[in-house]
Design a protein around this motif. Structure first.
Motif, PDB file in Angstrom:
ATOM      1  N   THR A   5     -13.559 -83.038  14.455  1.00  0.00           N
ATOM      2  CA  THR A   5     -12.717 -83.574  15.525  1.00  0.00           C
ATOM      3  C   THR A   5     -12.796 -82.638  16.720  1.00  0.00           C
ATOM      4  N   LYS A   6     -13.092 -83.206  17.881  1.00  0.00           N
ATOM      5  CA  LYS A   6     -13.217 -82.400  19.088  1.00  0.00           C
ATOM      6  C   LYS A   6     -12.610 -83.134  20.277  1.00  0.00           C
ATOM      7  N   ARG A   7     -12.076 -82.372  21.207  1.00  0.00           N
ATOM      8  CA  ARG A   7     -11.724 -82.923  22.514  1.00  0.00           C
ATOM      9  C   ARG A   7     -12.905 -82.717  23.441  1.00  0.00           C
ATOM     10  N   LEU A   8     -13.280 -83.794  24.128  1.00  0.00           N
ATOM     11  CA  LEU A   8     -14.477 -83.777  24.967  1.00  0.00           C
ATOM     12  C   LEU A   8     -14.212 -84.463  26.292  1.00  0.00           C
ATOM     13  N   VAL A   9     -14.999 -84.104  27.288  1.00  0.00           N
ATOM     14  CA  VAL A   9     -14.967 -84.779  28.586  1.00  0.00           C
ATOM     15  C   VAL A   9     -15.870 -86.001  28.489  1.00  0.00           C
ATOM     16  N   CYS A  10     -15.348 -87.183  28.851  1.00  0.00           N
ATOM     17  CA  CYS A  10     -16.159 -88.397  28.731  1.00  0.00           C
ATOM     18  C   CYS A  10     -16.840 -88.732  30.051  1.00  0.00           C
ATOM     19  N   LEU A  11     -18.064 -89.207  29.929  1.00  0.00           N
ATOM     20  CA  LEU A  11     -18.856 -89.670  31.067  1.00  0.00           C
ATOM     21  C   LEU A  11     -19.526 -90.987  30.666  1.00  0.00           C
ATOM     22  N   PRO A  12     -19.893 -91.824  31.645  1.00  0.00           N
ATOM     23  CA  PRO A  12     -20.512 -93.110  31.298  1.00  0.00           C
ATOM     24  C   PRO A  12     -21.947 -92.968  30.813  1.00  0.00           C
ATOM     25  N   ASP A  65     -12.366 -88.032  32.221  1.00  0.00           N
ATOM     26  CA  ASP A  65     -11.141 -87.988  31.430  1.00  0.00           C
ATOM     27  C   ASP A  65     -11.436 -87.279  30.109  1.00  0.00           C
ATOM     28  N   ILE A  66     -10.421 -86.706  29.503  1.00  0.00           N
ATOM     29  CA  ILE A  66     -10.582 -86.025  28.215  1.00  0.00           C
ATOM     30  C   ILE A  66     -10.205 -86.969  27.082  1.00  0.00           C
ATOM     31  N   VAL A  67     -11.053 -87.029  26.067  1.00  0.00           N
ATOM     32  CA  VAL A  67     -10.813 -87.880  24.905  1.00  0.00           C
ATOM     33  C   VAL A  67     -10.924 -87.036  23.633  1.00  0.00           C
ATOM     34  N   SER A  68     -10.390 -87.591  22.555  1.00  0.00           N
ATOM     35  CA  SER A  68     -10.533 -86.968  21.236  1.00  0.00           C
ATOM     36  C   SER A  68     -11.548 -87.779  20.445  1.00  0.00           C
ATOM     37  N   VAL A  69     -12.539 -87.103  19.870  1.00  0.00           N
ATOM     38  CA  VAL A  69     -13.581 -87.771  19.082  1.00  0.00           C
ATOM     39  C   VAL A  69     -13.521 -87.222  17.661  1.00  0.00           C
TER      40      VAL A  69
END
Length: 223
Positions: free
Chosen positions: A94-101, A206-210
């Motif tokens: 589980t990681k928090r990451l910066v999302c891009l298209p 935006d920051i998401v959790s994966v």
């Protein structure tokens, strides 16, 4: 006067943040200069004005914001590992990451699965740490990943004008599930297809959790 004793770990974080900001700024500045420099012609007209100071300032601010986002993710992910007494695969699952298209540059070669379906498929580009998590956990295929909003860090939910389906969703999705198109994104980033970002109301950066999961059917989404 009395000398201050600085925390070595704090000094390291600030040094990494400064280096990260500088790297992002130089990259953005190089790209902008290459795109905005007018071509050399035989015209006798005066060249257009070019405010290099304003350009550097603008891109430094953007790079600083991006570096802070990366550091926010890195600090959170590092704290999770540091505060755990075990070294299990779950710590890197589980990681928090910066999302891009996701874009067509991620399209697999002709003949491979997902070729030509980058935007309509359920695949995302993930950092290599998730491949390590798969190998360490012995996870069986299909390898599925849950992407969730982090509401205290992500911006306000957005809906694009050209996305009629997203406008009609009620309630809005907070999580979606998909697979991996590859594991070559930078360490603090995840690249998502357009429909995933729209479904979650995400903006770029935006920051998401994966999270790596093994208990959700392929192609499902979670409200």
């Amino acid at each position: 006067g009395n000398s201050e004793t600085k925390d070595p770990s704090l000094q390291l974080i600030m040094t990494k943040r400064s280096c990260r900001t500088m790297s992002c700024s130089l990259l953005l500045l190089t790209i902008t200069l290459s795109l905005s420099t007018p071509p050399i012609t035989a015209s006798t007209q005066s060249p257009p004005s070019f405010n290099i100071g304003k350009l550097i300032s603008t891109h430094w601010n953007k790079a600083s914001q991006l570096a802070n986002l990366e550091q926010t993710c890195e600090d959170y992910n590092g704290d999770v590992i540091a505060q755990s007494s075990s070294e299990t695969a779950s710590l890197i699952s589980t990681k928090r990451l910066v999302c891009l298209p996701l874009d067509e540059r991620f399209d697999p070669p002709n003949g491979m699965f997902s070729h030509g379906h980058v935007q309509t498929g359920d695949k995302m580009s993930l950092p290599a740490v998730f491949w390590k998590a798969i190998m360490k956990s012995g996870a069986e295929v299909p390898w599925l990943f849950e992407v969730a909003r982090v509401d205290d860090l992500s911006g306000p939910r957005v809906i694009t004008d050209d996305d009629a389906d997203a406008k009609n969703q009620s309630p809005k999705l907070t999580k979606v599930v998909g697979g991996a198109i590859d594991f070559r994104s930078p360490s603090n980033y995840v690249f998502l297809p357009h429909w995933m970002m729209s479904a979650l109301g995400l903006r770029p950066r935006d920051i998401v959790s994966v999270r790596l999961i093994q208990d959700v059917p392929p192609g499902s989404s979670v409200r």
